[in-house]
Design a protein around this motif. Sequence first.
Motif, PDB file in Angstrom:
ATOM      1  N   VAL A   1      24.930   0.226  29.816  1.00 44.70           N
ATOM      2  CA  VAL A   1      26.359   0.193  29.505  1.00 44.70           C
ATOM      3  C   VAL A   1      27.051  -0.959  30.220  1.00 44.70           C
ATOM      4  N   LEU A   2      26.757  -1.135  31.519  1.00 43.28           N
ATOM      5  CA  LEU A   2      27.441  -2.149  32.329  1.00 43.28           C
ATOM      6  C   LEU A   2      26.717  -3.481  32.364  1.00 43.28           C
ATOM      7  N   ALA A   3      25.406  -3.487  32.130  1.00 46.39           N
ATOM      8  CA  ALA A   3      24.632  -4.742  32.150  1.00 46.39           C
ATOM      9  C   ALA A   3      23.709  -4.767  30.944  1.00 46.39           C
ATOM     10  N   PRO A   4      24.260  -4.871  29.732  1.00 45.68           N
ATOM     11  CA  PRO A   4      23.423  -4.798  28.522  1.00 45.68           C
ATOM     12  C   PRO A   4      22.445  -5.963  28.454  1.00 45.68           C
ATOM     13  N   PRO A   5      21.340  -5.775  27.744  1.00 47.80           N
ATOM     14  CA  PRO A   5      20.354  -6.853  27.625  1.00 47.80           C
ATOM     15  C   PRO A   5      20.924  -8.020  26.838  1.00 47.80           C
ATOM     16  N   PRO A   6      20.412  -9.217  27.048  1.00 45.75           N
ATOM     17  CA  PRO A   6      20.917 -10.387  26.316  1.00 45.75           C
ATOM     18  C   PRO A   6      20.507 -10.324  24.857  1.00 45.75           C
ATOM     19  N   ARG A   7      21.259 -11.062  24.053  1.00 44.22           N
ATOM     20  CA  ARG A   7      20.888 -11.188  22.651  1.00 44.22           C
ATOM     21  C   ARG A   7      19.639 -12.050  22.532  1.00 44.22           C
ATOM     22  N   ALA A   8      18.923 -11.846  21.447  1.00 46.04           N
ATOM     23  CA  ALA A   8      17.669 -12.584  21.246  1.00 46.04           C
ATOM     24  C   ALA A   8      17.915 -14.086  21.301  1.00 46.04           C
ATOM     25  N   GLY A   9      17.081 -14.771  22.076  1.00 46.77           N
ATOM     26  CA  GLY A   9      17.189 -16.224  22.170  1.00 46.77           C
ATOM     27  C   GLY A   9      18.128 -16.716  23.243  1.00 46.77           C
ATOM     28  N   THR A  10      18.788 -15.809  23.991  1.00 47.55           N
ATOM     29  CA  THR A  10      19.710 -16.207  25.053  1.00 47.55           C
ATOM     30  C   THR A  10      19.167 -15.722  26.387  1.00 47.55           C
ATOM     31  N   PRO A  11      19.411 -16.478  27.465  1.00 50.18           N
ATOM     32  CA  PRO A  11      18.893 -16.069  28.780  1.00 50.18           C
ATOM     33  C   PRO A  11      19.632 -14.847  29.305  1.00 50.18           C
ATOM     34  N   PRO A  12      18.981 -14.033  30.140  1.00 51.42           N
ATOM     35  CA  PRO A  12      19.638 -12.843  30.675  1.00 51.42           C
ATOM     36  C   PRO A  12      20.692 -13.207  31.710  1.00 51.42           C
ATOM     37  N   GLY A  13      21.713 -12.360  31.807  1.00 52.50           N
ATOM     38  CA  GLY A  13      22.741 -12.567  32.804  1.00 52.50           C
ATOM     39  C   GLY A  13      22.310 -12.042  34.160  1.00 52.50           C
ATOM     40  N   ALA A  14      23.093 -12.409  35.193  1.00 56.50           N
ATOM     41  CA  ALA A  14      22.758 -11.994  36.561  1.00 56.50           C
ATOM     42  C   ALA A  14      22.813 -10.475  36.695  1.00 56.50           C
ATOM     43  N   ARG A  15      23.796  -9.835  36.063  1.00 58.57           N
ATOM     44  CA  ARG A  15      23.904  -8.376  36.181  1.00 58.57           C
ATOM     45  C   ARG A  15      22.696  -7.677  35.580  1.00 58.57           C
ATOM     46  N   HIS A  16      22.206  -8.176  34.464  1.00 57.37           N
ATOM     47  CA  HIS A  16      21.046  -7.543  33.843  1.00 57.37           C
ATOM     48  C   HIS A  16      19.800  -7.722  34.712  1.00 57.37           C
ATOM     49  N   LEU A  17      19.652  -8.886  35.337  1.00 53.64           N
ATOM     50  CA  LEU A  17      18.500  -9.099  36.207  1.00 53.64           C
ATOM     51  C   LEU A  17      18.565  -8.188  37.429  1.00 53.64           C
ATOM     52  N   VAL A  18      19.772  -8.030  37.996  1.00 51.06           N
ATOM     53  CA  VAL A  18      19.931  -7.116  39.139  1.00 51.06           C
ATOM     54  C   VAL A  18      19.588  -5.689  38.722  1.00 51.06           C
ATOM     55  N   TRP A  19      20.066  -5.285  37.529  1.00 48.87           N
ATOM     56  CA  TRP A  19      19.754  -3.933  37.056  1.00 48.87           C
ATOM     57  C   TRP A  19      18.248  -3.751  36.860  1.00 48.87           C
ATOM     58  N   LEU A  20      17.592  -4.739  36.264  1.00 49.48           N
ATOM     59  CA  LEU A  20      16.162  -4.621  36.006  1.00 49.48           C
ATOM     60  C   LEU A  20      15.387  -4.483  37.309  1.00 49.48           C
ATOM     61  N   GLY A  21      15.753  -5.282  38.325  1.00 51.25           N
ATOM     62  CA  GLY A  21      15.092  -5.160  39.612  1.00 51.25           C
ATOM     63  C   GLY A  21      15.355  -3.820  40.280  1.00 51.25           C
ATOM     64  N   SER A  22      16.601  -3.330  40.168  1.00 50.74           N
ATOM     65  CA  SER A  22      16.965  -2.061  40.810  1.00 50.74           C
ATOM     66  C   SER A  22      16.238  -0.889  40.166  1.00 50.74           C
ATOM     67  N   VAL A  23      16.240  -0.824  38.843  1.00 54.70           N
ATOM     68  CA  VAL A  23      15.618   0.310  38.181  1.00 54.70           C
ATOM     69  C   VAL A  23      14.095   0.281  38.363  1.00 54.70           C
ATOM     70  N   SER A  24      13.507  -0.906  38.473  1.00 56.04           N
ATOM     71  CA  SER A  24      12.068  -1.000  38.730  1.00 56.04           C
ATOM     72  C   SER A  24      11.742  -0.512  40.142  1.00 56.04           C
ATOM     73  N   ALA A  25      12.607  -0.867  41.109  1.00 58.56           N
ATOM     74  CA  ALA A  25      12.376  -0.420  42.484  1.00 58.56           C
ATOM     75  C   ALA A  25      12.496   1.100  42.596  1.00 58.56           C
ATOM     76  N   VAL A  26      13.471   1.691  41.932  1.00 61.67           N
ATOM     77  CA  VAL A  26      13.620   3.147  41.959  1.00 61.67           C
ATOM     78  C   VAL A  26      12.427   3.812  41.307  1.00 61.67           C
ATOM     79  N   TRP A  27      11.942   3.236  40.204  1.00 65.14           N
ATOM     80  CA  TRP A  27      10.755   3.810  39.544  1.00 65.14           C
ATOM     81  C   TRP A  27       9.530   3.738  40.451  1.00 65.14           C
ATOM     82  N   ALA A  28       9.362   2.619  41.163  1.00 69.10           N
ATOM     83  CA  ALA A  28       8.219   2.488  42.069  1.00 69.10           C
ATOM     84  C   ALA A  28       8.290   3.532  43.182  1.00 69.10           C
ATOM     85  N   ALA A  29       9.491   3.758  43.743  1.00 67.19           N
ATOM     86  CA  ALA A  29       9.646   4.783  44.772  1.00 67.19           C
ATOM     87  C   ALA A  29       9.364   6.167  44.205  1.00 67.19           C
TER      88      ALA A  29
END
Length: 400
Positions: free
Chosen positions: A60-88
């Motif tokens: 909702v707050l950091a939606p994925p980028p549209r096809a062919g466009t680079p990801p934004g900083a918020r989406h990258l932060v979200w991806l790293g955060s949710v991966s870290a929580v999953w690993a824990a």
Amino acid sequence: MENTTEADETRLNAVVHAAFLLLLCSSFARFLTHDRGGARTGSVVALFAAFFLLYVLGHVLAPPPRAGTPPGARHLVWLGSVSAVWAALLALAPSATWCAMPLLFAGLYALPPRVAVPLAGVLTALVVTSEVRVADGPLNPNMIVAPPAVAAVATAVFVHLQRQAARQRAIVEDLVRTRRDLAATERRAGVLAERQRLSSEIHDTLAQSLSSQQMLLQAAERVWESDPDAARSHIGRAAGITARGLADARRFVHDLAPADLAEQPLHAALRALAERESGPGLTVGFRLDGDPGPLPESVQAALLRIAQGALANVREHSAATRAALTLTCLDDQISLDVADNGRGFDADAPPAPGRNRGHGLPAMRIRAGQSGGTLTVESAPGEGTVVSAAIPLTAQKVTS
């Protein structure tokens, strides 16, 4: 084409979200039935809840980028955060192993292959480690072989599809540029051909007519005193030639009127213009309010040219996806509004030193002023633009 792409992306995201929810519920149910117990139960439940909330809020707050466009900083932060929580969560509850699939999809979708492929390898390694850690009895080779094989196939297919999509976008962009260049070339060729035609017409009619008038009037001047009858005959012939020249001049003026108005009224020409201007990346609509009735040709030509100029600005400068033409007909006035949802600009700010805003808006103001009307522009950065032309009909009816 763009609407179809958006619909496909929406359906794909819906499938991924449904898969995540199903896997998360299954993992949580397995934890409650097989792994529950001990002091870590509360922590695991909290991690499951945090994992779910972080996944939902991220989209909702950091939606994925549209096809062919680079990801934004918020989406990258979200991806790293949710991966870290999953690993824990995986360290405390191996039941969450297959929740890695939505994360694998998110990484492959948003990140370039040089980053997405190593991320897929890390996620797969964690899955294999978790599977081996909780295995009972002899080691099953499928626990080690199956996850990497599935991840490798999914990654290869996804990277291939991304590259295919990039190539298709490049082809489409080349086709759009080629079509635009071809249209510009055809317009230039048409302008040159029309100039040649008009120069030939003027030379063969008006220029010859003026030359004949000059000779007849000079002949009349020479015999004005000696032969008045001959002088009057010369003047009469010059008057006839003048009448024919005036008819030719009016025909030229009529030929220079917009071709779209030759066989249809203004509102039909505007609707056809909206249909022509609609295409990849821009949808143009048309709406008619009121009954236009019969209008002077000058008013119709001015409003059509203003609409063409405004839409040209929309396509070239606004980055808009939607535009609307609205023709409003009142008893004493007719107005045309051209609105878009583009990036907009500060309409009150002066042009930067050494730059101007082109000839589009000044030309439209001149056209509106020549018909006794006005042109206004309403715009602000990020809020789109509305160009409005209003022409009073009372004066037109008196002068037409």
